[in-house]
Write a protein that holds these residues in place. Structure first.
Motif, PDB file in Angstrom:
ATOM      1  N   THR A  70      53.553  38.954  32.501  1.00 56.63           N
ATOM      2  CA  THR A  70      52.653  39.503  33.512  1.00 56.63           C
ATOM      3  C   THR A  70      53.359  39.526  34.866  1.00 56.63           C
ATOM      4  O   THR A  70      54.452  38.990  35.019  1.00 56.63           O
ATOM      5  N   GLY A  71      52.688  40.116  35.854  1.00 55.96           N
ATOM      6  CA  GLY A  71      53.223  40.136  37.211  1.00 55.96           C
ATOM      7  C   GLY A  71      54.305  41.177  37.433  1.00 55.96           C
ATOM      8  O   GLY A  71      54.973  41.160  38.453  1.00 55.96           O
ATOM      9  N   LEU A  72      54.496  42.084  36.484  1.00 54.08           N
ATOM     10  CA  LEU A  72      55.473  43.154  36.664  1.00 54.08           C
ATOM     11  C   LEU A  72      54.914  44.176  37.641  1.00 54.08           C
ATOM     12  O   LEU A  72      53.728  44.489  37.611  1.00 54.08           O
ATOM     13  N   SER A 121      46.248  45.898  41.582  1.00 51.83           N
ATOM     14  CA  SER A 121      47.177  44.933  42.180  1.00 51.83           C
ATOM     15  C   SER A 121      46.790  43.483  41.931  1.00 51.83           C
ATOM     16  O   SER A 121      47.653  42.624  41.838  1.00 51.83           O
ATOM     17  N   ASP A 122      45.520  43.184  41.794  1.00 53.53           N
ATOM     18  CA  ASP A 122      45.113  41.806  41.530  1.00 53.53           C
ATOM     19  C   ASP A 122      45.003  41.508  40.036  1.00 53.53           C
ATOM     20  O   ASP A 122      44.688  40.402  39.635  1.00 53.53           O
ATOM     21  N   GLY A 123      45.271  42.510  39.206  1.00 55.45           N
ATOM     22  CA  GLY A 123      45.212  42.340  37.757  1.00 55.45           C
ATOM     23  C   GLY A 123      43.803  42.277  37.200  1.00 55.45           C
ATOM     24  O   GLY A 123      43.604  42.050  36.013  1.00 55.45           O
ATOM     25  N   ALA A 124      42.804  42.495  38.058  1.00 54.88           N
ATOM     26  CA  ALA A 124      41.417  42.343  37.635  1.00 54.88           C
ATOM     27  C   ALA A 124      40.909  43.507  36.789  1.00 54.88           C
ATOM     28  O   ALA A 124      40.046  43.323  35.932  1.00 54.88           O
ATOM     29  N   VAL A 125      41.436  44.702  37.026  1.00 58.10           N
ATOM     30  CA  VAL A 125      40.945  45.887  36.317  1.00 58.10           C
ATOM     31  C   VAL A 125      42.094  46.539  35.559  1.00 58.10           C
ATOM     32  O   VAL A 125      43.129  46.860  36.140  1.00 58.10           O
ATOM     33  N   VAL A 178      42.392  55.026  28.885  1.00 56.20           N
ATOM     34  CA  VAL A 178      42.761  55.390  30.248  1.00 56.20           C
ATOM     35  C   VAL A 178      41.460  55.502  31.035  1.00 56.20           C
ATOM     36  O   VAL A 178      40.615  56.323  30.731  1.00 56.20           O
ATOM     37  N   ALA A 179      41.289  54.623  32.042  1.00 58.56           N
ATOM     38  CA  ALA A 179      40.071  54.618  32.847  1.00 58.56           C
ATOM     39  C   ALA A 179      40.461  54.668  34.320  1.00 58.56           C
ATOM     40  O   ALA A 179      40.800  53.652  34.909  1.00 58.56           O
ATOM     41  N   GLY A 180      40.429  55.828  34.903  1.00 57.28           N
ATOM     42  CA  GLY A 180      40.683  55.950  36.337  1.00 57.28           C
ATOM     43  C   GLY A 180      42.131  55.768  36.737  1.00 57.28           C
ATOM     44  O   GLY A 180      42.408  55.326  37.842  1.00 57.28           O
ATOM     45  N   LEU A 181      43.068  56.102  35.863  1.00 62.39           N
ATOM     46  CA  LEU A 181      44.486  55.966  36.207  1.00 62.39           C
ATOM     47  C   LEU A 181      44.933  57.200  36.970  1.00 62.39           C
ATOM     48  O   LEU A 181      45.174  58.241  36.409  1.00 62.39           O
ATOM     49  N   ALA A 182      45.013  57.063  38.280  1.00 59.81           N
ATOM     50  CA  ALA A 182      45.503  58.145  39.136  1.00 59.81           C
ATOM     51  C   ALA A 182      46.917  57.806  39.562  1.00 59.81           C
ATOM     52  O   ALA A 182      47.302  56.638  39.581  1.00 59.81           O
ATOM     53  N   ASP A 183      47.703  58.823  39.898  1.00 62.34           N
ATOM     54  CA  ASP A 183      49.070  58.601  40.352  1.00 62.34           C
ATOM     55  C   ASP A 183      49.065  57.600  41.502  1.00 62.34           C
ATOM     56  O   ASP A 183      48.373  57.782  42.493  1.00 62.34           O
ATOM     57  N   GLY A 184      49.795  56.496  41.346  1.00 64.38           N
ATOM     58  CA  GLY A 184      49.886  55.476  42.378  1.00 64.38           C
ATOM     59  C   GLY A 184      48.786  54.437  42.346  1.00 64.38           C
ATOM     60  O   GLY A 184      48.803  53.502  43.133  1.00 64.38           O
ATOM     61  N   ALA A 185      47.787  54.566  41.435  1.00 67.20           N
ATOM     62  CA  ALA A 185      46.668  53.622  41.412  1.00 67.20           C
ATOM     63  C   ALA A 185      47.048  52.276  40.809  1.00 67.20           C
ATOM     64  O   ALA A 185      46.513  51.245  41.201  1.00 67.20           O
ATOM     65  N   ALA A 186      47.960  52.275  39.855  1.00 61.64           N
ATOM     66  CA  ALA A 186      48.344  51.028  39.205  1.00 61.64           C
ATOM     67  C   ALA A 186      49.391  50.305  40.040  1.00 61.64           C
ATOM     68  O   ALA A 186      50.288  50.925  40.598  1.00 61.64           O
ATOM     69  N   ALA A 187      49.266  48.985  40.128  1.00 64.18           N
ATOM     70  CA  ALA A 187      50.213  48.205  40.914  1.00 64.18           C
ATOM     71  C   ALA A 187      50.816  47.066  40.119  1.00 64.18           C
ATOM     72  O   ALA A 187      51.779  46.455  40.545  1.00 64.18           O
ATOM     73  N   GLU A 188      50.243  46.754  38.961  1.00 60.35           N
ATOM     74  CA  GLU A 188      50.737  45.645  38.147  1.00 60.35           C
ATOM     75  C   GLU A 188      50.752  46.068  36.686  1.00 60.35           C
ATOM     76  O   GLU A 188      49.898  46.833  36.248  1.00 60.35           O
TER      77      GLU A 188
END
Length: 181
Positions: free
Chosen positions: A156-158, A28-32, A58-68
């Motif tokens: 960005t910011g999508l 969500s903060d775009g840091a990772v 793909v590093a730790g992409l779980a369903d719902g983990a990505a926010a941006e």
């Protein structure tokens, strides 16, 4: 919200094809960055833009983990190229010399003394030869005119949501407040 015709959607998808070729899914903060995809675009007859992605990382992409999401273009690396000879107005194949690096389909370039932007239509590996552009030249650059490669676009910011194997990317238009997908 107004419904777009199939023709308008096809035109927009065609333009987008040349602008963006990568998608990052981030926290969500775009840091990772959780995943990076090489993307390809299709234009189905129904008019909706079809996109396919090939995972690069793909590093730790779980369903719902990505926010941006970040949609961007990886372009060519060309620098120092000059026109070779005297191309004419309307030419779409331009002789070049010197320079280093590559031009990638969809790269945007300009010629010294001409503010018109041109799109590279065929990959160019480098050295002496011809670059293919669209549209045809609107002004004739002289011999030795410098060729400049534009900075590739980034959005960005999508916001992003996952649902099974699907990734849904959307945003709200800053100008109209309408949802953009």
């Amino acid at each position: 919200m107004a419904t777009k015709s199939a023709q308008v959607r096809n035109i927009q998808t065609t333009i987008t094809t040349r602008l963006f070729n990568r998608l990052d899914l981030r926290t969500s903060d775009g840091a990772v960055t959780l995943a990076t995809f090489t993307i390809g675009w299709g234009i189905p007859s129904a008019g909706a833009g079809a996109v396919s992605g090939v995972p690069l990382t793909v590093a730790g992409l779980a369903d719902g983990a990505a926010a941006e999401a970040r949609l961007y273009r990886v372009g060519g690396t060309a620098s120092g190229y000059l026109t070779n000879g005297t191309p004419s107005v309307g030419d779409v194949s331009i002789p070049v010399d010197t320079g280093a690096g590559t031009f990638v389909v969809g790269d945007i370039i300009t010629f010294a003394g001409d503010t018109q932007e041109y799109m590279i239509t065929k990959a160019y590996a480098g050295g002496d030869g011809n670059i293919d552009i669209f549209p045809g030249l609107v002004a004739a650059p002289g011999d030795g005119a410098a060729i400049s490669l534009a900075t590739a676009p980034t959005v960005t910011g999508l916001t992003v949501a996952t649902s099974g194997a699907d990734v849904v990317v959307s945003n709200t238009s800053i100008l109209t407040g309408q949802d953009v997908q």
